[in-house]
Motif scaffolding. Structure first.
Motif, PDB file in Angstrom:
ATOM      1  N   GLY A 433      39.963   8.094  66.180  1.00 46.73           N
ATOM      2  CA  GLY A 433      40.673   9.360  66.071  1.00 46.73           C
ATOM      3  C   GLY A 433      40.572   9.968  64.688  1.00 46.73           C
ATOM      4  O   GLY A 433      40.862   9.315  63.686  1.00 46.73           O
ATOM      5  N   LEU A 434      40.103  11.218  64.619  1.00 48.22           N
ATOM      6  CA  LEU A 434      40.012  11.967  63.376  1.00 48.22           C
ATOM      7  C   LEU A 434      40.764  13.280  63.537  1.00 48.22           C
ATOM      8  O   LEU A 434      40.951  13.766  64.661  1.00 48.22           O
ATOM      9  N   GLU A 435      41.159  13.854  62.422  1.00 45.76           N
ATOM     10  CA  GLU A 435      41.870  15.128  62.467  1.00 45.76           C
ATOM     11  C   GLU A 435      40.933  16.320  62.383  1.00 45.76           C
ATOM     12  O   GLU A 435      41.377  17.466  62.500  1.00 45.76           O
ATOM     13  N   HIS A 436      39.641  16.057  62.165  1.00 47.52           N
ATOM     14  CA  HIS A 436      38.674  17.125  61.992  1.00 47.52           C
ATOM     15  C   HIS A 436      37.386  16.775  62.737  1.00 47.52           C
ATOM     16  O   HIS A 436      37.129  15.605  63.041  1.00 47.52           O
ATOM     17  N   PRO A 437      36.524  17.754  62.998  1.00 45.04           N
ATOM     18  CA  PRO A 437      35.188  17.441  63.523  1.00 45.04           C
ATOM     19  C   PRO A 437      34.373  16.721  62.459  1.00 45.04           C
ATOM     20  O   PRO A 437      34.598  16.906  61.251  1.00 45.04           O
ATOM     21  N   ILE A 438      33.437  15.920  62.903  1.00 51.02           N
ATOM     22  CA  ILE A 438      32.597  15.177  61.974  1.00 51.02           C
ATOM     23  C   ILE A 438      31.144  15.256  62.417  1.00 51.02           C
ATOM     24  O   ILE A 438      30.848  15.235  63.616  1.00 51.02           O
ATOM     25  N   ALA A 439      30.249  15.383  61.452  1.00 52.62           N
ATOM     26  CA  ALA A 439      28.808  15.316  61.697  1.00 52.62           C
ATOM     27  C   ALA A 439      28.290  14.041  61.057  1.00 52.62           C
ATOM     28  O   ALA A 439      28.467  13.822  59.855  1.00 52.62           O
ATOM     29  N   ILE A 440      27.683  13.188  61.869  1.00 50.28           N
ATOM     30  CA  ILE A 440      27.099  11.936  61.398  1.00 50.28           C
ATOM     31  C   ILE A 440      25.596  12.085  61.545  1.00 50.28           C
ATOM     32  O   ILE A 440      25.077  12.121  62.657  1.00 50.28           O
ATOM     33  N   ARG A 441      24.879  12.203  60.425  1.00 49.50           N
ATOM     34  CA  ARG A 441      23.433  12.482  60.518  1.00 49.50           C
ATOM     35  C   ARG A 441      22.628  11.257  60.075  1.00 49.50           C
ATOM     36  O   ARG A 441      22.930  10.593  59.095  1.00 49.50           O
ATOM     37  N   TYR A 442      21.587  10.967  60.874  1.00 44.69           N
ATOM     38  CA  TYR A 442      20.775   9.787  60.606  1.00 44.69           C
ATOM     39  C   TYR A 442      19.324  10.088  60.974  1.00 44.69           C
ATOM     40  O   TYR A 442      19.040  10.988  61.769  1.00 44.69           O
ATOM     41  N   PRO A 443      18.380   9.319  60.406  1.00 39.92           N
ATOM     42  CA  PRO A 443      16.965   9.688  60.517  1.00 39.92           C
ATOM     43  C   PRO A 443      16.294   9.160  61.773  1.00 39.92           C
ATOM     44  O   PRO A 443      16.858   8.357  62.525  1.00 39.92           O
ATOM     45  N   ARG A 444      15.081   9.618  61.966  1.00 46.40           N
ATOM     46  CA  ARG A 444      14.214   9.060  63.000  1.00 46.40           C
ATOM     47  C   ARG A 444      13.687   7.707  62.508  1.00 46.40           C
ATOM     48  O   ARG A 444      13.440   7.513  61.331  1.00 46.40           O
ATOM     49  N   GLY A 445      13.516   6.790  63.425  1.00 39.64           N
ATOM     50  CA  GLY A 445      12.854   5.540  63.067  1.00 39.64           C
ATOM     51  C   GLY A 445      13.812   4.409  62.740  1.00 39.64           C
ATOM     52  O   GLY A 445      15.013   4.475  63.013  1.00 39.64           O
ATOM     53  N   ARG A 446      13.258   3.377  62.132  1.00 38.46           N
ATOM     54  CA  ARG A 446      13.990   2.141  61.886  1.00 38.46           C
ATOM     55  C   ARG A 446      14.664   2.147  60.522  1.00 38.46           C
ATOM     56  O   ARG A 446      14.191   2.767  59.577  1.00 38.46           O
ATOM     57  N   GLY A 447      15.764   1.414  60.451  1.00 35.62           N
ATOM     58  CA  GLY A 447      16.441   1.225  59.189  1.00 35.62           C
ATOM     59  C   GLY A 447      15.885   0.019  58.456  1.00 35.62           C
ATOM     60  O   GLY A 447      14.750  -0.406  58.691  1.00 35.62           O
ATOM     61  N   THR A 448      16.696  -0.556  57.601  1.00 40.59           N
ATOM     62  CA  THR A 448      16.252  -1.703  56.792  1.00 40.59           C
ATOM     63  C   THR A 448      17.104  -2.934  57.051  1.00 40.59           C
ATOM     64  O   THR A 448      16.807  -4.004  56.523  1.00 40.59           O
ATOM     65  N   VAL A 449      18.158  -2.808  57.866  1.00 39.60           N
ATOM     66  CA  VAL A 449      19.099  -3.906  58.089  1.00 39.60           C
ATOM     67  C   VAL A 449      18.905  -4.488  59.491  1.00 39.60           C
ATOM     68  O   VAL A 449      18.957  -3.758  60.482  1.00 39.60           O
ATOM     69  N   LYS A 450      18.683  -5.796  59.555  1.00 39.34           N
ATOM     70  CA  LYS A 450      18.504  -6.452  60.849  1.00 39.34           C
ATOM     71  C   LYS A 450      19.831  -6.876  61.472  1.00 39.34           C
ATOM     72  O   LYS A 450      20.051  -6.717  62.663  1.00 39.34           O
ATOM     73  N   GLU A 451      20.712  -7.433  60.658  1.00 40.49           N
ATOM     74  CA  GLU A 451      21.999  -7.944  61.164  1.00 40.49           C
ATOM     75  C   GLU A 451      23.034  -6.831  61.114  1.00 40.49           C
ATOM     76  O   GLU A 451      23.937  -6.819  60.290  1.00 40.49           O
ATOM     77  N   TRP A 452      22.913  -5.893  62.035  1.00 38.78           N
ATOM     78  CA  TRP A 452      23.744  -4.697  62.003  1.00 38.78           C
ATOM     79  C   TRP A 452      24.969  -4.787  62.904  1.00 38.78           C
ATOM     80  O   TRP A 452      25.926  -4.039  62.721  1.00 38.78           O
TER      81      TRP A 452
END
Length: 592
Positions: A433-452
């Protein structure tokens, strides 16, 4: 590969010298050529294979480029490019300094309109047709080729609605193959499915109700029939629509059977059609899968969670939730504006709405983000995939403007995770629950962390992190570009002592962290994988001015120009945000 006919065609003028009976052979050669190149160079496959006969018939019957042809969407235009003088350079398709994967006006006079986003062809072709009328040219033909997924978009209907009250020489060709990237959805799909080849729909025809002359449906792979119909339609004045039925992936069995995978399959065996396996074992997951799997995990525990996507369930990985909870995950078709306002409507009723849209497509719903979500302060959770430079799809698909255009909107929280763990934890935080709208932006492709897949832990909104300390200079990064910074610092000469801060939030900025940086460092470098005008660097500069910061801030980001296609690493280097360019900038600042 023996191309008896195709090797001698360098323009549609050459094509028109062929006997109509030779066109079937040309179609086979054109398919073979596309399969051969795409199997090793990669690119969009199924869509272009499905319109081979249509492409040949259009350029054979119409006097292109004097007659104006607009493709929608442009990933089906490979055959068009090959027949219009780009056969010899087709191997450079989607590569750095090569030809674009989409029609592009400055690439060829046969590319009448840039078409990387869908549903623009009818409006564009109508605009051309009205211009021709105003100039007194009543014989020129204007043709829009649009798919059944694209014609369901609001903008396509706006174009049809206007065209129906004109007397323009406009031909809309509805290429009906029941699929875009994923299968088409909605009531219009059901309507079109009832139409059979050779039998005009008995029910009231929606196209004729809009004052179009309607023809079809006909077999879009029947070249003689296409030629006959086109010759007749050229003599009919006013707006008209030809409905053709085609099969995406036509001519390659695997592409016909698995149309989603073979939309852009990567490398494959051109003989067997089998996609060549990639050794992804042990690699970190794609950001889109972290989103999709985390959302599914949250949805299992919270029945108020819903997911919405405009035609990208596979690409965004909302498919995981759609498979398990089909009543709470919605593909609304190519309708970004509707997706956003639908999300707003559900949010007013207490649902926790995760609306996942590619960054480049969110641009199409900017008014809805402002008016329907932010103005009413509705806590819609925008999960913005493909943010930053996306690589070979090029300028039409790079998601580099979202930071700048979202930063200016009141009530909006803007978060950019540097890794998969932060993405997972922010999805969890938003679900609480948030009091405002949120934009969560992330890239195409793989990250660098395996144990996510770590235990859920709520994040503090507006809180950044210090990743490493230093004394000579501070680098402030936002989002996944953090990995390029770390690569740079890990290989930088030990004589440099560089601090690195991950701000994580563009809005609200961590002003306490920034003030501590301003107090310690005379030189600061900001870096973002978004446009340098109006984005993260400018936000830091704005705060620095209000804080009377006396040092120097150096901005790195996407320069104020459109970046074309190429490998993402190549484009990072061109934009000056690769690890090597970051090192160069650090050295230049400290050793001017």
């Amino acid at each position: 590969m023996h191309l008896e006919l195709l090797s001698n065609i360098n323009s549609p003028k050459d094509l028109r010298q062929l006997d109509p009976r030779q066109l079937e052979q040309l179609a086979r050669e054109l398919r073979e050529f596309i399969i051969d190149i795409v199997s090793t160079k990669e690119g969009h496959l199924g869509a272009s294979l499905g319109v081979i006969e249509l492409t040949i018939a259009l350029h054979y019957c119409f006097n292109t480029p004097e007659d104006l042809l607009v493709w929608d969407v442009g990933h089906q235009a490979y055959g068009h490019k090959i027949l219009t003088g780009r056969r010899e350079v087709f191997g450079t398709n989607r590569k750095l300094n090569g030809i674009s994967g989409f029609p592009k006006r400055d690439e060829s006079p046969y590319d009448t309109f840039g078409v990387g986003h869908s549903s623009t062809s009818i409006s564009a072709a109508l605009g051309m047709a009205i211009s021709s009328q105003l100039k007194g040219d009543f014989d020129k033909q204007h043709i829009a080729v649009i798919g059944d997924a694209s014609i369901a978009s609001g903008m396509a209907f706006e174009g049809l609605n206007h065209a129906g009250v004109t007397n323009t020489n406009l031909l809309v060709i509805l290429n009906d193959n029941a699929i875009g990237i994923d299968p088409s959805v909605g009531a219009l799909k059901t309507y079109l499915t009832k139409a059979k080849i050779g039998k005009k729909p008995r029910q009231d025809n929606i196209i004729e109700a809009l004052n179009f002359s309607y023809e079809g449906p006909i077999d879009g792979h029947d070249l003689p029939e296409l030629l006959k119909v086109f010759e007749r339609l050229k003599t009919i004045k006013g707006p008209k629509l030809l409905h053709i039925i085609t099969k995406k992936g036509k001519g390659l069995k695997q592409a016909e059977d698995d149309q989603v995978r073979y939309h852009a399959p990567g490398k494959f065996d051109k003989t067997t059609g089998e996609v060549l396996p990639k050794n992804n074992e042990g690699l970190p997951p794609k950001f889109q899968d972290v989103f999709g799997l985390t959302l599914l995990e949250l949805a299992r525990k919270d029945t108020s969670i819903v997911g919405i996507t405009p035609a990208m369930p596979t690409g965004s990985s909302l498919k995981f939730m759609m498979e398990e909870f089909p009543d709470r995950a919605f593909d609304v078709g190519i309708a970004e504006q509707h997706a956003v306002t639908l999300s707003a409507g559900m949010a007013t009723q207490g649902h926790k709405v995760f609306c996942t849209i590619y960054s480049t497509f969110l641009q199409r719903a900017y008014d809805q983000v402002i008016h329907d979500v932010a103005l009413q302060n509705l806590p819609v959770i925008f999960c913005i995939d493909r943010a930053g430079l996306v690589g070979n799809d090029g300028a039409t698909h790079h998601g580099v403007y979202d930071l700048a255009f979202l930063r200016s909107i009141p009530n909006m929280i803007v978060f950019a995770p540097s890794n998969a763990i932060d993405l997972r934890q922010m999805l969890y935080t938003a679900s609480k629950g948030l009091e405002h709208p949120i934009a969560i932006r992330y890239p195409r492709g793989r990250g660098t962390v395996k144990e996510w897949q770590q235990d859920f832990k709520a994040m503090e909104i507006g809180k950044g992190l210090k990743l490493r300390d230093g004394k000579d200079l501070a680098v402030l990064s936002l989002g996944s570009i953090s990995s390029e910074v770390e690569d740079a610092l890990n290989t930088l000469d030990n004589s440099f002592s560089i601090a690195h801060y991950d701000l994580r939030f563009l809005k609200p900025l961590d002003e306490m962290l920034l003030q501590s940086v301003f107090d310690r460092f005379e030189n600061i470098i900001t870096i973002e994988d978004g446009c340098i005008k109006g984005g993260f660097g400018d936000a830091v500069l704005d705060y620095a001015q209000t804080s009377s910061y006396k040092g120097r801030i150096h901005k790195l980001g996407i320069p104020d120009k459109f970046i074309e296609q190429g490998d993402t690493k190549e484009l990072y280097d061109l934009a000056g945000i690769s690890s090597e360019k970051i090192k160069d900038k650090i050295k230049a600042v400290l050793n001017p």
